[in-house]
Design a protein around this motif. Structure first.
Motif, PDB file in Angstrom:
ATOM      1  N   THR A   2     120.488 -38.155 -24.838  1.00  0.00           N
ATOM      2  CA  THR A   2     120.811 -38.120 -26.258  1.00  0.00           C
ATOM      3  C   THR A   2     119.824 -37.221 -27.006  1.00  0.00           C
ATOM      4  O   THR A   2     118.687 -37.030 -26.581  1.00  0.00           O
ATOM      5  CB  THR A   2     120.756 -39.534 -26.865  1.00  0.00           C
ATOM      6  OG1 THR A   2     119.473 -40.090 -26.606  1.00  0.00           O
ATOM      7  CG2 THR A   2     121.819 -40.420 -26.252  1.00  0.00           C
ATOM      8  N   ALA A   3     120.283 -36.680 -28.115  1.00  0.00           N
ATOM      9  CA  ALA A   3     119.437 -35.800 -28.923  1.00  0.00           C
ATOM     10  C   ALA A   3     118.269 -36.596 -29.493  1.00  0.00           C
ATOM     11  O   ALA A   3     118.393 -37.770 -29.832  1.00  0.00           O
ATOM     12  CB  ALA A   3     120.256 -35.186 -30.042  1.00  0.00           C
ATOM     13  N   SER A   4     117.144 -35.935 -29.603  1.00  0.00           N
ATOM     14  CA  SER A   4     115.935 -36.569 -30.111  1.00  0.00           C
ATOM     15  C   SER A   4     115.801 -36.315 -31.611  1.00  0.00           C
ATOM     16  O   SER A   4     116.150 -35.251 -32.099  1.00  0.00           O
ATOM     17  CB  SER A   4     114.736 -35.988 -29.367  1.00  0.00           C
ATOM     18  OG  SER A   4     113.537 -36.491 -29.881  1.00  0.00           O
ATOM     19  N   ASP A   5     115.292 -37.296 -32.325  1.00  0.00           N
ATOM     20  CA  ASP A   5     114.990 -37.154 -33.745  1.00  0.00           C
ATOM     21  C   ASP A   5     113.468 -37.023 -33.849  1.00  0.00           C
ATOM     22  O   ASP A   5     112.749 -38.006 -33.648  1.00  0.00           O
ATOM     23  CB  ASP A   5     115.481 -38.387 -34.502  1.00  0.00           C
ATOM     24  CG  ASP A   5     115.110 -38.356 -35.980  1.00  0.00           C
ATOM     25  OD1 ASP A   5     114.269 -37.518 -36.383  1.00  0.00           O
ATOM     26  OD2 ASP A   5     115.644 -39.195 -36.733  1.00  0.00           O
ATOM     27  N   HIS A  11     107.177 -41.289 -35.489  1.00  0.00           N
ATOM     28  CA  HIS A  11     106.930 -42.592 -36.101  1.00  0.00           C
ATOM     29  C   HIS A  11     106.806 -43.688 -35.043  1.00  0.00           C
ATOM     30  O   HIS A  11     105.966 -44.586 -35.154  1.00  0.00           O
ATOM     31  CB  HIS A  11     108.027 -42.948 -37.103  1.00  0.00           C
ATOM     32  CG  HIS A  11     107.712 -44.199 -37.854  1.00  0.00           C
ATOM     33  ND1 HIS A  11     108.224 -45.422 -37.512  1.00  0.00           N
ATOM     34  CD2 HIS A  11     106.883 -44.420 -38.916  1.00  0.00           C
ATOM     35  CE1 HIS A  11     107.747 -46.337 -38.329  1.00  0.00           C
ATOM     36  NE2 HIS A  11     106.933 -45.754 -39.189  1.00  0.00           N
ATOM     37  N   PHE A  12     107.611 -43.622 -33.998  1.00  0.00           N
ATOM     38  CA  PHE A  12     107.553 -44.636 -32.943  1.00  0.00           C
ATOM     39  C   PHE A  12     106.158 -44.683 -32.320  1.00  0.00           C
ATOM     40  O   PHE A  12     105.563 -45.756 -32.161  1.00  0.00           O
ATOM     41  CB  PHE A  12     108.603 -44.345 -31.864  1.00  0.00           C
ATOM     42  CG  PHE A  12     108.481 -45.249 -30.665  1.00  0.00           C
ATOM     43  CD1 PHE A  12     109.046 -46.512 -30.682  1.00  0.00           C
ATOM     44  CD2 PHE A  12     107.778 -44.846 -29.531  1.00  0.00           C
ATOM     45  CE1 PHE A  12     108.909 -47.362 -29.581  1.00  0.00           C
ATOM     46  CE2 PHE A  12     107.645 -45.685 -28.438  1.00  0.00           C
ATOM     47  CZ  PHE A  12     108.215 -46.945 -28.460  1.00  0.00           C
ATOM     48  N   TYR A  13     105.620 -43.526 -31.966  1.00  0.00           N
ATOM     49  CA  TYR A  13     104.310 -43.510 -31.316  1.00  0.00           C
ATOM     50  C   TYR A  13     103.179 -43.828 -32.290  1.00  0.00           C
ATOM     51  O   TYR A  13     102.184 -44.458 -31.900  1.00  0.00           O
ATOM     52  CB  TYR A  13     104.087 -42.172 -30.593  1.00  0.00           C
ATOM     53  CG  TYR A  13     104.910 -42.118 -29.334  1.00  0.00           C
ATOM     54  CD1 TYR A  13     104.518 -42.818 -28.200  1.00  0.00           C
ATOM     55  CD2 TYR A  13     106.107 -41.426 -29.295  1.00  0.00           C
ATOM     56  CE1 TYR A  13     105.290 -42.823 -27.064  1.00  0.00           C
ATOM     57  CE2 TYR A  13     106.888 -41.417 -28.160  1.00  0.00           C
ATOM     58  CZ  TYR A  13     106.476 -42.120 -27.031  1.00  0.00           C
ATOM     59  OH  TYR A  13     107.253 -42.133 -25.898  1.00  0.00           O
TER      60      TYR A  13
END
Length: 198
Positions: A2-5, A11-13
């Motif tokens: 899937t394409a990455s945002d 923000h996740f890291y």
């Protein structure tokens, strides 16, 4: 695949490092949360205080989005390293709340500005003090994970709690006796590699 945002990835890291840093304070006495564990004074609550200032600097002042309160340890003339420890009058609740408010301020900057927005870092030399929001995010993520690693080691030295988060330590399973034998084996290997002179 899937394409990455890119913003979501950053923000996740960033959030995973923030959460790890705060988890290291849970269940500790005021003394253990504040006491220095290294010759340079590294301590858990100080790491959180420092991380709050880093986020407010790089995601606030750098992009013309100042925080709504001045951090006393950033005032001109304050003693060196005053962002790396909490005074007896700065409560743990206050420092943790400040950190969470710094997250909200930083997250708003990340959400509202394009990653290629250029900001000016006030404390860098004037001839080389510009960076993009993307660069700032990577820099803060690296800094926060570095300090989460410091906190992980300090917490393990205090009471043996380890890992990135409570529900997933990322450590292999092992009974305390297994870990003791493992550590002893590493000690023997280190002595052997050193020629057995110790």
């Amino acid at each position: 695949m899937t394409a990455s945002d890119p913003k979501a990835d950053l923000h996740f890291y960033l959030q995973s490092a923030r959460d790890a840093l705060l988890w290291k304070l849970e269940g500790l006495s005021e003394y253990d949360a504040r006491r220095p564990h290294t010759p340079t004074g590294t301590n858990l609550l100080g790491l959180v205080k420092h991380a709050a200032g880093v986020e407010l600097g790089y995601f606030g002042d750098t992009f013309g989005r100042p925080f709504d309160e001045e951090l006393p340890w950033h005032k001109e003339g304050t003693e060196p390293n005053s962002d790396m420890w909490a005074t007896a009058h700065e409560s743990r609740a206050h420092i943790v709340d400040l950190y969470r408010r710094a997250w909200a301020h930083a997250d708003a900057t990340i959400a509202e500005l394009p990653l290629d927005t250029v900001g000016t870092v006030p404390w860098w030399p004037s001839h080389d003090n510009q960076l993009t929001l993307h660069h700032a995010a990577v820099r803060v993520i690296a800094d926060t994970h570095r300090h989460a690693g410091h906190a992980d080691i300090i917490r393990e030295l205090i009471d043996g709690a380890v890992g990135m988060e409570k529900r997933n330590t990322s450590m292999p399973p092992g009974h305390p006796s297994w870990w003791e034998e493992y550590r002893d084996r590493l000690e023997r290997v280190a002595r052997e590699a050193d020629g057995g002179t110790r």
